[in-house]
Scaffold this motif. Structure first.
Motif, mmCIF file in Angstrom:
data_model
loop_
_atom_site.group_PDB
_atom_site.id
_atom_site.type_symbol
_atom_site.label_atom_id
_atom_site.label_comp_id
_atom_site.label_asym_id
_atom_site.label_seq_id
_atom_site.Cartn_x
_atom_site.Cartn_y
_atom_site.Cartn_z
ATOM 1 N N TYR A 1 0.822 -1.211 0.000
ATOM 2 C CA TYR A 1 0.000 0.000 0.000
ATOM 3 C C TYR A 1 0.857 1.263 0.000
ATOM 4 C CZ TYR A 1 -3.534 -3.476 1.115
ATOM 5 O OH TYR A 1 -4.344 -4.586 1.090
ATOM 6 N N ALA A 2 2.049 1.177 0.593
ATOM 7 C CA ALA A 2 2.971 2.311 0.547
ATOM 8 C C ALA A 2 3.473 2.547 -0.881
ATOM 9 C CB ALA A 2 4.145 2.082 1.492
ATOM 10 N N ILE A 3 3.706 1.462 -1.622
ATOM 11 C CA ILE A 3 4.074 1.610 -3.028
ATOM 12 C C ILE A 3 2.938 2.278 -3.783
ATOM 13 C CG2 ILE A 3 4.535 0.354 -5.173
ATOM 14 C CD1 ILE A 3 6.146 -1.649 -3.566
ATOM 15 N N ALA A 4 1.702 1.867 -3.498
ATOM 16 C CA ALA A 4 0.546 2.499 -4.148
ATOM 17 C C ALA A 4 0.490 3.993 -3.844
ATOM 18 C CB ALA A 4 -0.746 1.817 -3.699
ATOM 19 N N ALA A 5 0.739 4.339 -2.573
ATOM 20 C CA ALA A 5 0.739 5.750 -2.187
ATOM 21 C C ALA A 5 1.836 6.508 -2.918
ATOM 22 C CB ALA A 5 0.923 5.874 -0.673
ATOM 23 N N GLY B 1 -1.646 1.902 12.268
ATOM 24 C CA GLY B 1 -0.532 2.806 12.540
ATOM 25 C C GLY B 1 0.655 2.530 11.636
ATOM 26 N N ASP B 2 1.007 1.244 11.484
ATOM 27 C CA ASP B 2 2.141 0.874 10.640
ATOM 28 C C ASP B 2 1.852 1.201 9.178
ATOM 29 O OD1 ASP B 2 4.706 -0.037 10.388
ATOM 30 O OD2 ASP B 2 4.231 -2.163 10.563
ATOM 31 N N LEU B 3 0.609 1.002 8.760
ATOM 32 C CA LEU B 3 0.218 1.350 7.396
ATOM 33 C C LEU B 3 0.390 2.847 7.143
ATOM 34 C CD1 LEU B 3 -1.212 0.899 4.638
ATOM 35 C CD2 LEU B 3 -3.380 1.201 5.852
ATOM 36 N N LEU B 4 -0.068 3.664 8.074
ATOM 37 C CA LEU B 4 -0.023 5.111 7.873
ATOM 38 C C LEU B 4 1.408 5.633 7.808
ATOM 39 C CD1 LEU B 4 -2.972 6.292 10.168
ATOM 40 C CD2 LEU B 4 -2.948 6.103 7.671
ATOM 41 N N VAL B 5 2.256 5.187 8.743
ATOM 42 C CA VAL B 5 3.624 5.708 8.745
ATOM 43 C C VAL B 5 4.374 5.264 7.489
ATOM 44 C CG1 VAL B 5 4.799 3.836 10.015
ATOM 45 C CG2 VAL B 5 5.607 6.190 10.221
ATOM 46 N N THR B 6 4.106 4.054 7.009
ATOM 47 C CA THR B 6 4.791 3.557 5.817
ATOM 48 C C THR B 6 4.250 4.230 4.563
ATOM 49 O OG1 THR B 6 5.009 1.434 6.950
ATOM 50 C CG2 THR B 6 5.558 1.472 4.626
ATOM 51 N N GLY B 7 2.966 4.542 4.576
ATOM 52 C CA GLY B 7 2.354 5.183 3.409
ATOM 53 C C GLY B 7 2.689 6.653 3.274
ATOM 54 N N TYR B 8 2.933 7.343 4.389
ATOM 55 C CA TYR B 8 3.109 8.793 4.362
ATOM 56 C C TYR B 8 4.537 9.272 4.594
ATOM 57 C CZ TYR B 8 -1.985 9.452 4.478
ATOM 58 O OH TYR B 8 -3.313 9.453 4.177
ATOM 59 N N SER B 9 5.350 8.502 5.297
ATOM 60 C CA SER B 9 6.650 9.003 5.756
ATOM 61 C C SER B 9 7.659 9.159 4.617
ATOM 62 C CB SER B 9 7.244 8.064 6.809
ATOM 63 O OG SER B 9 8.543 8.500 7.178
ATOM 64 N N LEU C 1 -7.191 6.652 -0.403
ATOM 65 C CA LEU C 1 -6.427 5.447 -0.712
ATOM 66 C C LEU C 1 -6.078 4.690 0.573
ATOM 67 C CD1 LEU C 1 -4.873 3.753 -2.859
ATOM 68 C CD2 LEU C 1 -2.894 5.227 -2.409
ATOM 69 N N MET C 2 -5.601 5.400 1.599
ATOM 70 C CA MET C 2 -5.248 4.748 2.859
ATOM 71 C C MET C 2 -6.477 4.188 3.572
ATOM 72 S SD MET C 2 -1.926 4.698 3.344
ATOM 73 C CE MET C 2 -1.906 4.272 1.599
ATOM 74 N N SER C 3 -7.588 4.888 3.486
ATOM 75 C CA SER C 3 -8.832 4.404 4.088
ATOM 76 C C SER C 3 -9.272 3.095 3.446
ATOM 77 C CB SER C 3 -9.928 5.471 3.933
ATOM 78 O OG SER C 3 -11.169 4.989 4.405
ATOM 79 N N ASN C 4 -9.163 3.036 2.112
ATOM 80 C CA ASN C 4 -9.510 1.801 1.400
ATOM 81 C C ASN C 4 -8.477 0.703 1.673
ATOM 82 O OD1 ASN C 4 -11.840 1.979 -0.971
ATOM 83 N ND2 ASN C 4 -11.076 3.975 -0.347
ATOM 84 N N ALA C 5 -7.217 1.105 1.848
ATOM 85 C CA ALA C 5 -6.149 0.129 2.071
ATOM 86 C C ALA C 5 -6.349 -0.625 3.383
ATOM 87 C CB ALA C 5 -4.793 0.822 2.052
ATOM 88 N N LYS D 1 -11.443 -9.485 -2.543
ATOM 89 C CA LYS D 1 -11.459 -8.221 -3.284
ATOM 90 C C LYS D 1 -10.258 -7.379 -2.860
ATOM 91 C CE LYS D 1 -14.388 -4.193 -4.134
ATOM 92 N NZ LYS D 1 -15.617 -3.467 -3.688
ATOM 93 N N THR D 2 -9.290 -7.222 -3.764
ATOM 94 C CA THR D 2 -8.058 -6.484 -3.460
ATOM 95 C C THR D 2 -7.677 -5.569 -4.622
ATOM 96 O OG1 THR D 2 -6.759 -8.351 -4.299
ATOM 97 C CG2 THR D 2 -7.118 -8.260 -1.908
ATOM 98 N N PRO D 3 -8.453 -4.537 -4.886
ATOM 99 C CA PRO D 3 -8.171 -3.682 -6.052
ATOM 100 C C PRO D 3 -6.838 -2.946 -5.972
ATOM 101 C CG PRO D 3 -9.915 -2.739 -4.684
ATOM 102 C CD PRO D 3 -9.687 -4.126 -4.206
ATOM 103 N N ILE D 4 -6.382 -2.579 -4.767
ATOM 104 C CA ILE D 4 -5.112 -1.836 -4.653
ATOM 105 C C ILE D 4 -3.941 -2.768 -4.943
ATOM 106 C CG2 ILE D 4 -3.676 -0.369 -3.199
ATOM 107 C CD1 ILE D 4 -6.204 0.287 -1.565
ATOM 108 N N ILE D 5 -3.949 -3.953 -4.333
ATOM 109 C CA ILE D 5 -2.889 -4.930 -4.629
ATOM 110 C C ILE D 5 -2.880 -5.251 -6.114
ATOM 111 C CG2 ILE D 5 -2.125 -7.316 -4.269
ATOM 112 C CD1 ILE D 5 -3.217 -7.097 -1.397
ATOM 113 N N ASN D 6 -4.058 -5.434 -6.703
ATOM 114 C CA ASN D 6 -4.153 -5.760 -8.129
ATOM 115 C C ASN D 6 -3.562 -4.646 -8.995
ATOM 116 O OD1 ASN D 6 -5.521 -8.006 -7.237
ATOM 117 N ND2 ASN D 6 -7.544 -7.306 -7.877
ATOM 118 N N ALA D 7 -3.820 -3.402 -8.604
ATOM 119 C CA ALA D 7 -3.312 -2.265 -9.375
ATOM 120 C C ALA D 7 -1.793 -2.202 -9.310
ATOM 121 C CB ALA D 7 -3.925 -0.965 -8.843
ATOM 122 N N VAL D 8 -1.230 -2.382 -8.105
ATOM 123 C CA VAL D 8 0.232 -2.340 -7.953
ATOM 124 C C VAL D 8 0.865 -3.498 -8.719
ATOM 125 C CG1 VAL D 8 2.149 -2.439 -6.309
ATOM 126 C CG2 VAL D 8 0.086 -1.139 -5.739
#
Length: 333
Positions: free
Chosen positions: A197-201, A246-254, A217-221, A304-311
């Motif tokens: 999800y961080a790659i997607a971000a 928490g781990d998702l957010l820091v990895t997606g935004y930092s 994107l993070m909300s859906n992730a 259903k994993t549209p974000i993983i599928n997109a990446v």
């Protein structure tokens, strides 16, 4: 804490260096394996790792450094593995020292390519380590902020709560807060998925999407993560806890996130190969994307994993990121 137990760290990268820093705050001695003999010599003479987190100064009298993993395994009762998942099995092939009765904690955020398993499952299935002797270290926590001694939080997961507490006590300090969990499988899958999800971000940022889309994107992730983990291992868990959300957010935004950086380069037009070469670091999410895609296809009946599928489409099918993400935006809510 049982001070008689001996601790060892396997891996000389940024996260391995950060873990050694945390451990030597509380322990008189830590064994440390890294492949690079010149880095070991440098640490002994200059008191810091020349390649990673070089601002961290070590009390070398507390370190037992070796470029032989067997030596560190023999010297340790508790082992923390902190090497990229893509290199774990090749490193373990060098091992002839016994892992029997060792307590093993994974600080690896990925899937082992050779088995398609998270690290804990890989040790259990391929090295006969009982799950009660396997644990996971998860964030939200970046190695760079540990080096700066900025307040950080860790979750230590193990089926055996006493062993989780053992490592939690060894890691905590005035800048490290720890909590324990019994969700060893869920937290480890979360640590793997958040890199995707961080790659997607990062791709979204590279394409020019702003903060408004990133929040959606993070909300859906996090909802996609919950669906995936619940399919893999159903148990009562709060996906909003720091080990997951928490781990998702820091990895997606930092800005410290190498997976976000990797995605950002892809969004800006780099090829996968050129992005990896320029970073000169391993983006775990690249390997995790393929593994998660295969798990979804073969093990958990197409959640259903549209974000993983997109990446996956961008990284492995060479699809145009702009077109893929334009379609992805229609699936966000």
């Amino acid at each position: 804490m049982d001070t008689k137990l001996r601790f060892g760290v396997i891996g000389g990268g940024s996260w391995g260096t950060a873990i050694v820093k945390m451990l030597v705050e509380n322990l008189d001695q830590v064994s440390w394996y890294m492949r690079n003999e010149s880095a070991i010599d440098h640490i002994r003479s200059e008191k810091h790792n020349p390649n990673y987190l070089s601002s961290v100064e070590f009390d070398v009298s507390k370190l037992r450094l070796s470029n032989n993993m067997n030596t560190v395994v023999d010297q340790s009762d508790v082992l923390v593995f902190a090497i990229p998942s893509a290199f774990l099995e090749p490193e373990l092939k060098k091992l002839f020292a016994s892992l029997k009765d060792k307590i093993i904690f994974s600080a690896i955020k990925g899937i082992v390519p050779e088995s398609g398993l998270i690290v804990g499952e890989h040790f259990h299935d391929n090295y006969n380590i009982p799950f009660e002797n396997i644990g996971v270290i998860t964030g939200p926590c970046h190695a760079e902020e540990v080096a700066l001694e900025r307040l950080s939080y860790l979750t230590i997961a193990c089926a055996d709560g006493k062993k989780a507490e053992l490592l939690a006590d060894a890691l905590q300090s005035h800048y490290i807060r720890t909590k324990i969990s019994d969700d060893i499988i869920g937290t480890e899958y979360a640590a793997m998925l958040k890199n995707i999800y961080a790659i997607a971000a990062g791709i979204a940022h590279g394409l020019g999407y702003g903060d408004n889309f990133q929040s959606v994107l993070m909300s859906n992730a996090i909802r996609e993560m919950k669906r995936f983990i619940d399919k893999v291992y159903k148990m009562k868990r709060n996906i909003n806890n720091s080990a997951y959300l928490g781990d998702l957010l820091v990895t997606g935004y930092s800005t410290f996130s190498r997976n976000r950086m990797f995605g950002n380069m892809i969004g800006k037009g780099y090829t996968v190969k050129s992005a990896m070469m320029e970073m000169n670091m391993v983006a775990e999410g690249y390997y995790a994307t393929k593994s998660a895609h295969l798990i979804n296809q073969n093990r958990i009946k197409k959640t259903k994993t549209p974000i993983i599928n997109a990446v996956y489409a961008v990284l492995y099918d060479n699809k145009n990121p702009k077109k893929v993400f334009r379609k992805l935006t229609d699936k966000m809510n």
